[in-house]
Design an enzyme around this catalytic site. Structure first.
Site, PDB file in Angstrom:
ATOM      1  N   HIS A   8       0.868  -1.197   0.000  1.00 24.04           N
ATOM      2  CA  HIS A   8       0.000   0.000   0.000  1.00 24.04           C
ATOM      3  C   HIS A   8       0.893   1.232   0.000  1.00 24.04           C
ATOM      4  O   HIS A   8       1.477   1.580   1.023  1.00 24.04           O
ATOM      5  CB  HIS A   8      -0.912   0.009   1.242  1.00 24.04           C
ATOM      6  CG  HIS A   8      -1.853   1.170   1.286  1.00 24.04           C
ATOM      7  ND1 HIS A   8      -3.195   1.029   1.577  1.00 24.04           N
ATOM      8  CD2 HIS A   8      -1.675   2.492   1.079  1.00 24.04           C
ATOM      9  CE1 HIS A   8      -3.781   2.214   1.554  1.00 24.04           C
ATOM     10  NE2 HIS A   8      -2.871   3.130   1.254  1.00 24.04           N
ATOM     11  N   HIS A  41       1.540   5.388  -1.677  1.00 20.78           N
ATOM     12  CA  HIS A  41       1.215   6.566  -2.490  1.00 20.78           C
ATOM     13  C   HIS A  41       2.510   7.126  -3.051  1.00 20.78           C
ATOM     14  O   HIS A  41       3.363   7.594  -2.279  1.00 20.78           O
ATOM     15  CB  HIS A  41       0.508   7.622  -1.642  1.00 20.78           C
ATOM     16  CG  HIS A  41      -0.763   7.113  -1.033  1.00 20.78           C
ATOM     17  ND1 HIS A  41      -1.978   7.186  -1.670  1.00 20.78           N
ATOM     18  CD2 HIS A  41      -0.986   6.458   0.139  1.00 20.78           C
ATOM     19  CE1 HIS A  41      -2.909   6.623  -0.919  1.00 20.78           C
ATOM     20  NE2 HIS A  41      -2.329   6.164   0.189  1.00 20.78           N
ATOM     21  N   ARG A  91       2.376   9.393  -5.666  1.00 19.93           N
ATOM     22  CA  ARG A  91       2.044  10.698  -6.247  1.00 19.93           C
ATOM     23  C   ARG A  91       2.518  10.788  -7.693  1.00 19.93           C
ATOM     24  O   ARG A  91       2.717   9.786  -8.351  1.00 19.93           O
ATOM     25  CB  ARG A  91       2.618  11.859  -5.405  1.00 19.93           C
ATOM     26  CG  ARG A  91       2.358  11.760  -3.898  1.00 19.93           C
ATOM     27  CD  ARG A  91       0.908  11.726  -3.527  1.00 19.93           C
ATOM     28  NE  ARG A  91       0.727  11.933  -2.102  1.00 19.93           N
ATOM     29  CZ  ARG A  91      -0.322  11.483  -1.424  1.00 19.93           C
ATOM     30  NH1 ARG A  91      -1.278  10.796  -2.006  1.00 19.93           N
ATOM     31  NH2 ARG A  91      -0.440  11.726  -0.134  1.00 19.93           N
ATOM     32  N   ASN A 125      -4.995   7.282  -6.175  1.00 22.63           N
ATOM     33  CA  ASN A 125      -5.703   8.526  -5.819  1.00 22.63           C
ATOM     34  C   ASN A 125      -4.930   9.771  -6.241  1.00 22.63           C
ATOM     35  O   ASN A 125      -4.628  10.641  -5.431  1.00 22.63           O
ATOM     36  CB  ASN A 125      -6.059   8.561  -4.322  1.00 22.63           C
ATOM     37  CG  ASN A 125      -4.853   8.553  -3.404  1.00 22.63           C
ATOM     38  OD1 ASN A 125      -3.799   8.017  -3.740  1.00 22.63           O
ATOM     39  ND2 ASN A 125      -4.994   9.157  -2.228  1.00 22.63           N
ATOM     40  N   LYS A 180      -9.234  -0.096  -6.255  1.00 25.52           N
ATOM     41  CA  LYS A 180      -9.311   0.553  -4.949  1.00 25.52           C
ATOM     42  C   LYS A 180     -10.653   1.215  -4.701  1.00 25.52           C
ATOM     43  O   LYS A 180     -11.116   2.024  -5.507  1.00 25.52           O
ATOM     44  CB  LYS A 180      -8.182   1.598  -4.865  1.00 25.52           C
ATOM     45  CG  LYS A 180      -8.073   2.311  -3.526  1.00 25.52           C
ATOM     46  CD  LYS A 180      -7.599   1.386  -2.416  1.00 25.52           C
ATOM     47  CE  LYS A 180      -7.761   2.003  -1.053  1.00 25.52           C
ATOM     48  NZ  LYS A 180      -6.600   2.754  -0.608  1.00 25.52           N
ATOM     49  N   HIS A 184     -10.374   1.326   1.413  1.00 26.76           N
ATOM     50  CA  HIS A 184     -10.223   2.318   2.490  1.00 26.76           C
ATOM     51  C   HIS A 184     -11.486   2.179   3.328  1.00 26.76           C
ATOM     52  O   HIS A 184     -12.558   2.637   2.933  1.00 26.76           O
ATOM     53  CB  HIS A 184     -10.060   3.742   1.945  1.00 26.76           C
ATOM     54  CG  HIS A 184      -9.921   4.746   3.052  1.00 26.76           C
ATOM     55  ND1 HIS A 184      -8.726   5.358   3.359  1.00 26.76           N
ATOM     56  CD2 HIS A 184     -10.813   5.199   3.970  1.00 26.76           C
ATOM     57  CE1 HIS A 184      -8.899   6.151   4.408  1.00 26.76           C
ATOM     58  NE2 HIS A 184     -10.161   6.078   4.796  1.00 26.76           N
ATOM     59  N   HIS A 236      -4.716  -0.560   5.589  1.00 27.52           N
ATOM     60  CA  HIS A 236      -4.315   0.207   6.780  1.00 27.52           C
ATOM     61  C   HIS A 236      -5.293   0.079   7.954  1.00 27.52           C
ATOM     62  O   HIS A 236      -5.892   1.047   8.386  1.00 27.52           O
ATOM     63  CB  HIS A 236      -4.043   1.674   6.462  1.00 27.52           C
ATOM     64  CG  HIS A 236      -5.092   2.395   5.629  1.00 27.52           C
ATOM     65  ND1 HIS A 236      -6.434   2.236   5.814  1.00 27.52           N
ATOM     66  CD2 HIS A 236      -4.957   3.299   4.626  1.00 27.52           C
ATOM     67  CE1 HIS A 236      -7.079   3.014   4.968  1.00 27.52           C
ATOM     68  NE2 HIS A 236      -6.206   3.663   4.222  1.00 27.52           N
ATOM     69  N   ASP A 271       1.378   2.607   3.561  1.00 29.98           N
ATOM     70  CA  ASP A 271       0.523   3.788   3.370  1.00 29.98           C
ATOM     71  C   ASP A 271       1.370   5.061   3.424  1.00 29.98           C
ATOM     72  O   ASP A 271       0.884   6.107   3.864  1.00 29.98           O
ATOM     73  CB  ASP A 271      -0.612   3.830   4.405  1.00 29.98           C
ATOM     74  CG  ASP A 271      -1.666   4.878   4.061  1.00 29.98           C
ATOM     75  OD1 ASP A 271      -1.757   5.263   2.881  1.00 29.98           O
ATOM     76  OD2 ASP A 271      -2.373   5.315   4.989  1.00 29.98           O
ATOM     77  N   HIS A 273       2.977  14.563   1.753  1.00 28.61           N
ATOM     78  CA  HIS A 273       2.362  15.867   1.510  1.00 28.61           C
ATOM     79  C   HIS A 273       3.427  16.904   1.833  1.00 28.61           C
ATOM     80  O   HIS A 273       4.162  16.748   2.824  1.00 28.61           O
ATOM     81  CB  HIS A 273       1.170  16.109   2.447  1.00 28.61           C
ATOM     82  CG  HIS A 273      -0.018  15.225   2.175  1.00 28.61           C
ATOM     83  ND1 HIS A 273      -0.941  15.486   1.194  1.00 28.61           N
ATOM     84  CD2 HIS A 273      -0.416  14.067   2.759  1.00 28.61           C
ATOM     85  CE1 HIS A 273      -1.874  14.537   1.192  1.00 28.61           C
ATOM     86  NE2 HIS A 273      -1.573  13.660   2.129  1.00 28.61           N
ATOM     87  N   ALA A 333      -4.146  14.799   5.518  1.00 30.60           N
ATOM     88  CA  ALA A 333      -3.920  13.518   6.197  1.00 30.60           C
ATOM     89  C   ALA A 333      -2.889  12.719   5.418  1.00 30.60           C
ATOM     90  O   ALA A 333      -2.989  12.607   4.195  1.00 30.60           O
ATOM     91  CB  ALA A 333      -5.226  12.745   6.272  1.00 30.60           C
TER      92      ALA A 333
HETATM   93  C1  NCD Z   1      -3.615   9.039   2.040  1.00 35.23           C
HETATM   94  C2  NCD Z   1      -3.122  10.086   1.040  1.00 35.23           C
HETATM   95  O1  NCD Z   1      -2.621  11.136   1.460  1.00 35.23           O
HETATM   96  O2  NCD Z   1      -3.224   9.839  -0.164  1.00 35.23           O
HETATM   97  N1  NCD Z   1      -3.690   9.660   3.346  1.00 35.23           N
HETATM   98  C3  NCD Z   1      -3.711   9.024   4.536  1.00 35.23           C
HETATM   99  O3  NCD Z   1      -3.858   9.701   5.554  1.00 35.23           O
HETATM  100  N2  NCD Z   1      -3.566   7.727   4.646  1.00 35.23           N
HETATM  101  C4  NCD Z   1      -4.912   8.489   1.583  1.00 35.23           C
HETATM  102  C5  NCD Z   1      -5.320   7.207   2.274  1.00 35.23           C
HETATM  103  O4  NCD Z   1      -4.616   6.210   2.230  1.00 35.23           O
HETATM  104  O5  NCD Z   1      -6.398   7.181   2.881  1.00 35.23           O
HETATM  105 ZN    ZN Z   2      -3.214   5.089   1.584  1.00 37.36          ZN
HETATM  106 ZN    ZN Z   3      -6.786   5.114   2.766  1.00 37.99          ZN
END
Ligand code: NCD
Ligand code: ZN
Ligand code: ZN
Length: 347
Positions: A15, A17, A19, A43, A100, A137, A175, A248, A252, A264
């Site tokens: 899992h 991200h 970007r 996402n 997803k 999620h 997660h 996860d 950011h 988040a």
């Molecule tokens: C994730 C994100 O920033 O893409 N943020 C998070 O707090 N986990 C999105 C997600 O996995 O829910």
């Molecule tokens: Zn995530």
């Molecule tokens: Zn998530």
């Protein structure tokens, strides 16, 4: 006897991200250094809703990890309108490894997510047939529901009924953060599994309020109270095959975290395997690390286990206060703190 090195089959991150654009270029090498493969979350803005978009994104990721043998495992973003044909195309593509589900409004870039899971029945039917996992999620978005109860309510209202309607569907409950989620997976069949992040193992919700508000410990699903953290730790000590590594890691930019309305997500790709190793050691469960990090994930997804290995050395190192992110900076998980395992440079 205390161990001073540990060698395990090369792990994967189930899992992640990564970007896009400038951020992708900065964060991808961290993952490629540690992991052989990663399930790439779709996402983006706009989201990766089609096989065509996924192949274009795959290409950009491969550009960012050039010179490594890292393999991105791509996913599609489920919407109210995802057709059975798109799922068939995904199956035929062979490089799409999951679809997803973001309940609309649940988390970062989830506005295009699903408003009512029943609208996805045709797609889910096809996924069940193809053995293509649904990655979830697991939080309801109803504003009346307390933020700390959203995962538990999701299990009762959405997930449990879904598993009754699609009993053979492969599902990864992503997660997980609660005892209820761990118990749900434990009582479920082998077609249901879960990922666990390093931050939900290491922290409970106190970490968001330690001497003041700590935006860098804010993620979704939000950290829960101690009994839930303890339930997740018990799961990893048990070595149950239905649970595996998923960081996860969700970068950011600093100003988006340190804000009146902060994003988040916790970035952990810089030290993921080292942090998991410390946690397993602390739990006296180092013998369970390899299955969690390197076997249970591929076994569930029906992919081969990696054949090479990595070595970790018991050695203190300090996490930087921040990393560069183009013109911005990125504050990593455990910034400024000492981690007592380090990935050996030559693997
Ligand atoms: C994730 C994100 O920033 O893409 N943020 C998070 O707090 N986990 C999105 C997600 O996995 O829910
Ligand atoms: Zn995530
Ligand atoms: Zn998530």
């Amino acid at each position: 006897m205390t161990k001073t090195t540990i060698t395990i089959t090369r792990p994967d991150d189930w899992h992640l991200h990564m970007r896009d654009g400038e951020v992708l270029k900065h964060v991808a090498p961290f993952t490629a250094k540690q992991f052989a493969r990663a399930i790439i979350m779709p996402n983006l803005n706009p989201p990766v809703t089609t096989v065509v978009k996924a192949v274009e994104y795959l290409d950009r990721i491969l550009g960012a990890v050039e010179g490594t043998d890292f393999e991105p495992l791509m996913t599609l973003y489920l919407t109210d309108n995802t057709s059975a044909d798109e799922i068939i195309a995904a199956r035929k593509s062979c490089f799409i490894k999951g679809v997803k589900l973001y309940p609309a409004g649940a988390t970062t870039n989830s506005d295009a997510g699903v408003t009512d899971i029943r609208l996805c029945d045709a797609a889910l039917e096809e996924m069940q047939k193809a053995g293509l996992p649904l990655l979830v999620h697991g939080e309801v978005t109803t504003p009346e529901i307390d933020v700390f109860d959203r995962e538990k309510v999701f299990i009762d209202k959405i997930l449990q009924p879904l598993t009754l309607r699609f009993p053979e569907l492969k599902i990864v409950f992503e997660h997980i953060t609660t005892k209820e989620a761990a118990d749900f997976v434990l009582q479920a069949g082998n077609n249901i599994a879960a990922t666990i992040t390093p931050h939900h193992l290491l922290y409970n919700r106190n970490a968001m309020f330690q001497g003041g508000l700590r935006p860098h410990n804010y993620c979704l699903p939000v950290l829960k109270r101690d009994i839930h953290q303890q339930a997740l730790l018990a799961v990893i000590r048990s070595g149950n095959k239905q649970f595996f590594l998923g960081t996860d890691s969700a970068p950011h930019a600093r100003h988006k975290k340190e804000s009146a309305c902060g994003c988040a997500g916790i970035f952990s790709a810089h030290a993921a395997i080292e942090i998991y190793t410390s946690i397993f050691e602390q739990q006296n469960a180092l013998d369970k690390l390899e299955a969690f990090a390197s076997f249970n994930g591929p076994d569930f997804y029906g992919l081969p286990r990696n054949t090479n290995s990595i070595t970790l050395i018991k050695e203190d190192w300090q996490v930087p206060d921040h990393y560069t992110l183009g013109d911005d900076t990125l504050v990593p998980f455990l910034a400024g703190q000492t981690i007592n395992w380090k990935l050996a440079e030559k693997n």
